[in-house]
Design a protein around this motif. Structure first.
Motif, PDB file in Angstrom:
ATOM      1  N   TRP A 159       0.804  -1.217   0.000  1.00 48.88           N
ATOM      2  CA  TRP A 159       0.000   0.000   0.000  1.00 48.88           C
ATOM      3  C   TRP A 159       0.837   1.267   0.000  1.00 48.88           C
ATOM      4  N   SER A 169      -6.470   7.184  -5.422  1.00 47.58           N
ATOM      5  CA  SER A 169      -5.363   6.332  -4.974  1.00 47.58           C
ATOM      6  C   SER A 169      -5.487   4.896  -5.443  1.00 47.58           C
ATOM      7  N   SER A 170      -6.686   4.476  -5.845  1.00 53.95           N
ATOM      8  CA  SER A 170      -6.847   3.117  -6.364  1.00 53.95           C
ATOM      9  C   SER A 170      -6.681   3.073  -7.882  1.00 53.95           C
ATOM     10  N   GLN A 216      -8.581   4.781 -10.112  1.00 53.09           N
ATOM     11  CA  GLN A 216      -9.819   5.051 -10.820  1.00 53.09           C
ATOM     12  C   GLN A 216      -9.799   6.460 -11.409  1.00 53.09           C
TER      13      GLN A 216
END
Length: 77
Positions: A19, A69-70, A72
């Motif tokens: 992460w 942050s993902s 998208q």
């Protein structure tokens, strides 16, 4: 007991590394991702609290994008 503590620390470090921001996209990778989503003329890339913003064109119209942050990609209104 010490072995268990070392094992737990190792697991936590492994999870943290997945992460970690170190795995964030480079600017070139970000532009390629945005272009792959159908946008062109990607410019004005900035890091903000809501994610990375960029200006681009889609279907001949200017749009402002936010990449979270993902990873998208969303158009900002």
């Amino acid at each position: 007991m010490r072995t268990r503590t070392v094992l737990q620390a190792t697991i936590l470090l492994a999870i943290a590394s997945v992460w970690s921001p170190a795995h964030a996209l480079t600017q070139e990778e970000l532009v390629a991702k945005i272009q792959a989503a159908g946008y062109s003329q990607v410019s004005d890339i900035k890091s903000t609290a809501e994610g990375t913003t960029a200006k681009a064109m889609k279907n001949g119209k200017p749009v402002t994008l936010v990449v979270d942050s993902s990873g998208q990609i969303k158009e900002r209104n």
